[in-house]
Design an enzyme around this catalytic site. Structure first.
Site, short mmCIF file in Angstrom:
data_model
loop_
_atom_site.label_atom_id
_atom_site.label_comp_id
_atom_site.label_asym_id
_atom_site.label_seq_id
_atom_site.Cartn_x
_atom_site.Cartn_y
_atom_site.Cartn_z
N ASP A 165 67.68 -88.83 46.80
CA ASP A 165 67.38 -89.24 48.16
C ASP A 165 67.70 -88.11 49.12
OD1 ASP A 165 66.46 -90.91 50.12
OD2 ASP A 165 68.25 -92.14 50.25
N ILE A 168 70.39 -87.50 56.71
CA ILE A 168 70.79 -86.57 57.77
C ILE A 168 72.26 -86.81 58.10
CG2 ILE A 168 70.44 -85.89 60.18
CD1 ILE A 168 67.52 -86.58 59.90
N HIS A 169 73.02 -85.74 58.18
CA HIS A 169 74.44 -85.82 58.51
C HIS A 169 74.77 -84.72 59.52
CE1 HIS A 169 75.21 -88.36 54.92
NE2 HIS A 169 74.25 -87.64 54.40
N ARG A 170 75.87 -84.89 60.23
CA ARG A 170 76.35 -83.79 61.06
C ARG A 170 77.14 -82.84 60.16
NH1 ARG A 170 80.86 -87.20 64.42
NH2 ARG A 170 82.74 -86.41 63.38
N GLY A 187 76.52 -97.30 53.21
CA GLY A 187 75.12 -97.30 53.58
C GLY A 187 74.33 -96.06 53.22
N GLU A 233 63.39 -91.79 50.42
CA GLU A 233 62.61 -91.88 51.66
C GLU A 233 61.57 -90.77 51.82
OE1 GLU A 233 65.92 -92.45 51.69
OE2 GLU A 233 66.04 -94.53 52.39
N GLU A 289 77.75 -87.41 70.39
CA GLU A 289 77.05 -88.34 69.51
C GLU A 289 76.15 -89.26 70.33
OE1 GLU A 289 76.73 -88.38 66.42
OE2 GLU A 289 78.43 -87.43 65.46
#
Length: 491
Positions: A165, A168-170, A187, A233, A289
């Site tokens: 998969d 997106i992460h910081r 999640g 995705e 954020e």
């Protein structure tokens, strides 16, 4: 002539035909806070501190310290522009994404010769290797923990390579070969895969892919239950662009990279190692954020040890986003709208006509639901729809329910509903003691000790602005004459 493969460059070439939607500048700009500060005025929108506005996507061609790199920001910072990029009515993007989820087009693996992402290769063994000099990652503010990758897709798989998969992460650049990655608990599929690697005490190979077409970045932000563990995705992106996403084998890790990315970073997430997110600044802040506040620096983010950086020739494009901007609303909100629509349509078919997650909630915290009630048997169905949304999306905090004659994309129309079809003692529903998004700063016990036992809890709110079925005739809007050729009066 063969068709140009679908990627960020082909999308931008088309967008350039719309001068109001795209702008380039050769003015020198500092990636440390100035670049984001400039775009704040030009087109950030969302929950960014005012003044801001909806404006064009912007390409900075002269980034101080990175003469060979361009920086793109705001490609998705307008819902209307997203609709234009997808050749679809922006009002019904949720329905479009649902179709893509239901009919995915799987990615394909191409040869090294077909992967422009690998045109230039920098390995960690190179004597002058330093990701901070290779990746033009901006800071959003002067208080950020460091330069952040905010639009990088992390690609990974479980140890058995039976599931893969992208999420997106910081990610903050900590030193020459170290990246701190914040993986939000629960999640995220990459987080689930990492737990499997931690159980066997082995590093998890990943690629970080930057500079991607909008179908990939929007499609990647779906979450369970719409796309459960095991659903990749990238298939959503393939359906949206009607062309499979191209993958290529990593050069230094056993993981795939996106073959037409502008930049890729190859590395491994260490199984038992963490790092203080703001170890270089000690500001206590991470980065702005989506709720509009600076995120707190995490004392123990996961660590990626970098093995290589690759990029395209001809001035590769670093893509970035301002955390609270309208671009985040598009990335997070539109897939959530699609997920809510899919859920309520299965449970209450035909009763929820449309859903909008507005900028006021950063795409995550608020949903406006347009309800269709036919007869008295439908009374109350609107609140059940709201409960379904809360039950499946714990990050959702506020649901506003309106009738089908209300434009859910016009907050004036929505608030008109609350002022003329709403009584506070009758139409407010409060659900205390529920889970919420951890970045909501009000979700702390000292704010509401009676309902919040620990960080991450919140009271949820339903504002029911729908008219009771038996009173509909008393709430008919003023009916103006329909004039089909009204535009001729503007000529």
């Amino acid at each position: 002539m063969s068709k140009q493969p679908y990627d960020l460059r082909s999308v931008l070439a088309k967008l350039k035909e719309e001068p109001t939607q795209y702008h380039e500048t050769d003015e020198a700009v500092d990636p440390n806070a100035e670049l984001a500060g400039v775009y704040r005025y030009i087109g950030a929108g969302g929950t960014v501190q005012r003044p801001t506005q909806e404006g064009p996507a912007m390409m900075f061609n002269n980034v101080i310290g990175f003469p060979e790199t361009r920086v793109l920001i705001g490609l998705l910072a307008s819902r209307k522009r997203v609709g234009q990029l997808f050749h679809h009515d922006y009002h019904t993007l949720g329905q479009l994404l649902n179709q893509a989820v239901e009919h995915p087009v799987a990615p394909v693996t191409v040869s090294e010769e077909q992967a422009p992402a690998h045109e230039v290769v920098h390995r960690v063994s190179d004597p002058d290797f330093d990701i901070r000099k290779l990746i033009a990652a901006p800071t959003n503010t002067e208080y950020d923990a460091g330069p952040y990758i905010t639009m990088g897709l992390v690609a990974g798989s479980n140890p058995e390579k039976t599931m893969s998969d992208v999420t997106i992460h910081r990610m903050v650049l900590e030193d020459k070969d170290t990246i701190g990655i914040y993986i939000m608990p629960g999640g995220r599929h990459i987080g689930a895969f990492l737990k499997d690697y931690q159980k066997i005490d082995k590093p998890m190979p990943v690629t970080i892919n930057i500079g991607l077409d909008p179908a990939i970045t929007v499609g990647a932000t779906f979450e369970p239950p719409t796309t459960p563990l095991g659903y990749n995705e990238l298939g959503v992106a393939g359906a949206l662009r009607q062309e499979p996403v191209q993958l290529v084998a990593g050069l230094t890790v056993n993981e795939k990279a996106l073959a037409r990315a502008e930049f890729t970073i190859e590395g491994e997430i260490l199984p038992q190692t963490t790092i203080q997110e703001d170890i270089n600044t000690n500001t206590g802040k991470a980065m702005p954020e989506f709720p509009g506040y600076d995120g707190d620096a995490n004392p123990a983010v996961n660590v990626i040890k970098v093995k290589a950086v690759t990029h395209r020739k001809n001035r590769p494009i670093m893509q970035t986003v301002i955390g609270p901007s309208e671009e985040h609303v598009s990335l997070a909100g539109i897939p959530t709208e699609a997920s809510i629509l899919s859920l309520v349509n299965r449970a209450l078919p035909g009763k929820v006509l449309n859903v909008y997650n507005p900028p006021a909630g950063g795409g995550k915290l608020m949903t406006i639901m347009q309800i269709h009630k036919e007869d008295e048997a439908d009374e109350g169905i609107q609140r059940q729809a709201a409960l379904l949304a809360f039950a499946s999306f714990k990050e959702l905090k506020t649901v506003i329910l309106v009738d089908e004659d209300v434009d859910i994309f016009d907050m004036n129309d929505v608030m008109w509903t609350i002022n003329t079809r709403f009584q506070a003692d009758e139409d407010i529903v409060v659900l205390p003691g529920m889970r919420n998004h951890p970045l909501d700063p009000s979700e702390r016990p000292e704010y509401d000790p009676k309902s919040i036992r620990t960080r991450g809890m919140s009271s949820k709110l339903i504002l029911d602005g729908t008219v009771p079925v038996d009173m509909k005739k008393q709430f008919t809007r003023a009916q103006f004459k329909k004039v089909s050729d009204w535009r001729k009066y503007l000529k």
